[in-house]
Design an enzyme around this catalytic site. Structure first.
Site, short mmCIF file in Angstrom:
data_model
loop_
_atom_site.label_atom_id
_atom_site.label_comp_id
_atom_site.label_asym_id
_atom_site.label_seq_id
_atom_site.Cartn_x
_atom_site.Cartn_y
_atom_site.Cartn_z
N ARG A 1 -5.21 9.67 -11.55
CA ARG A 1 -4.53 9.59 -10.35
C ARG A 1 -3.59 8.40 -10.21
NH1 ARG A 1 -7.55 12.48 -8.32
NH2 ARG A 1 -8.17 11.81 -6.95
N GLU B 1 -1.74 7.11 -6.75
CA GLU B 1 -0.97 8.06 -5.32
C GLU B 1 -0.69 7.68 -4.53
OE1 GLU B 1 -4.86 9.12 -3.27
OE2 GLU B 1 -3.27 10.39 -1.82
N ASP C 1 -31.84 11.26 16.29
CA ASP C 1 -31.00 11.26 18.19
C ASP C 1 -30.20 10.04 18.09
OD1 ASP C 1 -32.72 8.77 17.56
OD2 ASP C 1 -33.41 8.22 19.16
N ASP D 1 -10.15 6.52 -5.16
CA ASP D 1 -8.81 7.50 -4.07
C ASP D 1 -9.79 6.81 -3.11
OD1 ASP D 1 -7.37 8.91 -2.85
OD2 ASP D 1 -7.82 10.71 -3.90
N HIS E 1 1.16 15.53 0.23
CA HIS E 1 0.58 16.40 1.16
C HIS E 1 0.90 15.81 2.54
CE1 HIS E 1 -3.04 13.40 1.72
NE2 HIS E 1 -3.23 13.61 0.69
N GLU F 1 1.24 12.09 -5.05
CA GLU F 1 0.06 11.18 -6.43
C GLU F 1 -0.14 12.83 -7.75
OE1 GLU F 1 -3.99 13.05 -4.12
OE2 GLU F 1 -2.47 13.19 -1.91
N HIS G 1 -13.38 16.34 -7.22
CA HIS G 1 -13.44 14.84 -5.45
C HIS G 1 -15.15 14.43 -5.92
CE1 HIS G 1 -11.03 18.60 -2.91
NE2 HIS G 1 -10.88 17.08 -3.11
N HIS H 1 -3.96 19.97 -9.67
CA HIS H 1 -3.78 19.91 -7.81
C HIS H 1 -1.93 20.27 -7.60
CE1 HIS H 1 -3.59 15.26 -8.14
NE2 HIS H 1 -4.45 15.88 -8.92
N ASP I 1 -4.02 6.63 2.42
CA ASP I 1 -4.34 7.31 1.35
C ASP I 1 -3.76 6.83 -0.13
OD1 ASP I 1 -5.17 9.38 -0.21
OD2 ASP I 1 -4.54 11.69 0.58
N HIS J 1 -5.11 15.30 5.02
CA HIS J 1 -3.86 15.20 5.37
C HIS J 1 -3.66 16.41 6.29
CE1 HIS J 1 -6.89 16.55 1.03
NE2 HIS J 1 -6.43 15.48 0.68
N TYR K 1 -6.00 14.48 -15.97
CA TYR K 1 -7.53 14.81 -15.87
C TYR K 1 -8.42 16.21 -17.46
CZ TYR K 1 -6.29 14.33 -11.34
OH TYR K 1 -6.22 13.76 -10.04
#
Ligand code: GLY
Ligand code: MN
Ligand code: MN
Length: 440
Positions: free
Chosen positions: A408, A410, A37, A257, A351, A387, A240, A347, A268, A358, A391
């Site tokens: 990265r 960004e 619940d 990130d 975006h 961004e 990710h 990548h 972001d 996104h 890698y």
């Protein structure tokens, strides 16, 4: 009605004008059970919220466009018994007055009223496929209307994706939205600064994630905008990664990130910095390359350019850098042509950003036949991320001193008349800034 809620009313008026004629049905998101619940923290549907400003679950917006335009809210009833347990709810009457709807009814009246509202409408504006439960209910209402055709009542014979119309509106941020997004960005930037001050070898990734949550909530953000990525060392090469359960090691980089959601709007930001406060020579080489790629991309964010110009600029810098660092072989044209750079940069460079991290909006132009398939032009008021990254997983073709470096950088950019404004600029990012903050 507040000044700010007037803006939501104006958005409904604009959508009604864009519809021309017909009926729109836009439900908000369902509450989701986490276990038994207990529910997940509730998050409204972005489209519904964009058009209403209404945050309660169990709500649905109907827009009727034609000779006379009407906006109708269906929402939960006032219920003192439930309010003792779960808190305040508006109820139809107060919601109508406060949010400026023409009419408001109980959510319990949907099945009775929607078949009537759908009758004799030419077009139905609805997002088919977004939610199977609502699809079934809308189909049921439509079938009830169709069953009445012998009485002279007709059902809509055209369905239009309502989200596509709203996407186009959501792409252009208003002064109010820009103000919220600047504040969302500045909370997230402060959190990244705090992380740089708190990181030490031996701490766990989740301890740093906790610093972000601390800063987000303490400054009034309602939630992280997405699950924070706190990735030490090799974990940064998993795009990710969000287990966030490893120890931070002396000599490793830490990629974070993380952004927050403030009044519905996401920030972001990614920053990458050394756990011990000092970049090694190899880390610095790769970091400066990614930073240069980001600068080149940011320089292309302008209403003079199309969506893909920043990505193309970042790719040119990164690919040349990979050649210079002996990560890729051959000429720049060859590395771009073969896609060899994708071993280290797989990548895209950004975006749209807004209510969704996104965010809504097309990247290619679908508005006119002659522009069909072209990248859409950037225009003042659009918000996007920039961004680039790099890698480097262990591999035979890679010098060992680069292994497990994942970087990265960004930022969030608002397109302006003659360039862009970086709304996340308070998060430190040059080598000198980062090393000086971490030395304190
Ligand atoms: N944090 C999600 C992204 O950078 O796209
Ligand atoms: Mn992003
Ligand atoms: Mn991000």
């Amino acid at each position: 009605m507040s000044f700010q809620l007037k803006e939501f009313q104006q958005r409904r008026a604009k959508l009604l004008a864009n519809m021309g004629e017909g009926i729109a049905i836009i439900p908000t998101a369902p509450e989701l059970i986490r276990n038994r619940d207990s529910h997940y923290p509730y998050r409204f549907d972005s489209y519904f919220y964009y058009l209403t400003g209404f945050k309660e679950p169990e709500a649905l917006l109907v827009l009727l466009a034609g000779k006379e335009n009407r906006s109708i809210l269906f929402c939960r009833d006032k219920d003192m018994e439930r309010e003792i347990w779960d808190g305040f709810r508006y109820g139809a009457e107060a919601a109508k007055a406060e949010f400026g709807f023409d009419e408001a009814y109980s959510f319990n009246q949907l099945d009775e009223m929607l078949p009537k509202l759908l009758g004799n409408q030419s077009k139905l504006f609805y997002s088919l496929g977004a939610d199977a439960g609502w699809d079934a209910r809308v189909t049921g209402w439509l079938n009830q209307v169709k069953a009445q055709t012998r009485t002279g009542i007709s059902a809509p014979d055209e369905m239009v994706n309502v989200r596509k119309l709203v996407d186009e509106m959501r792409l252009y941020k208003s002064a109010y939205e820009i103000d919220v997004m600047r504040r969302s960005a500045s909370i997230a930037a402060a959190a990244h600064l705090r992380a740089m001050q708190k990181v030490r070898a031996g701490k766990m990734e989740y301890e740093i994630e906790a610093e972000f949550l601390h800063e987000f909530y303490r400054k009034g953000a309602q939630a992280p905008a997405y699950t924070s990525i706190v990735a030490g060392g090799a974990n940064a090469c998993t795009l990710h990664y969000n287990a966030n359960n490893c120890e931070l090691k002396n000599g490793d980089l830490l990629l974070i990130d993380a952004g927050c959601e403030l009044d519905g709007y996401a920030s972001d930001i990614t920053r990458t910095f050394p756990v011990n406060g000092k970049f090694s020579a190899a880390q610095k080489d790769v970091y400066e390359l990614v930073l240069a790629a980001q600068a080149a991309a940011i320089a292309q964010v302008s209403s003079q350019n199309h969506w893909n110009a920043p990505h193309e600029a970042a790719l040119d810098v990164l690919a040349q850098g990979f050649i210079d660092l002996k990560l890729c072989k051959g000429s720049l044209d060859a590395v771009l042509e073969t896609g060899d750079y994708k071993q280290f940069y797989m990548h895209r460079t950004g975006h749209w950003l807004g209510l969704d991290v996104h965010d809504a909006g097309e990247y290619k132009d679908t508005r006119s036949k002659e522009n069909q398939g072209n990248w859409r032009k950037l225009e003042a008021g659009m918000m996007l991320t920039v961004e680039p990254g790099c890698y480097i997983r262990p591999a035979d073709n890679v010098p060992e001193h680069f292994w497990n470096i994942g970087i990265r950088i960004e930022d969030d950019a608002l397109v302006t008349a003659n360039g862009c404004e970086i709304i996340t600029k308070d998060a430190p990012k040059t080598v000198a800034e980062i090393e000086s903050i971490m030395a304190q």
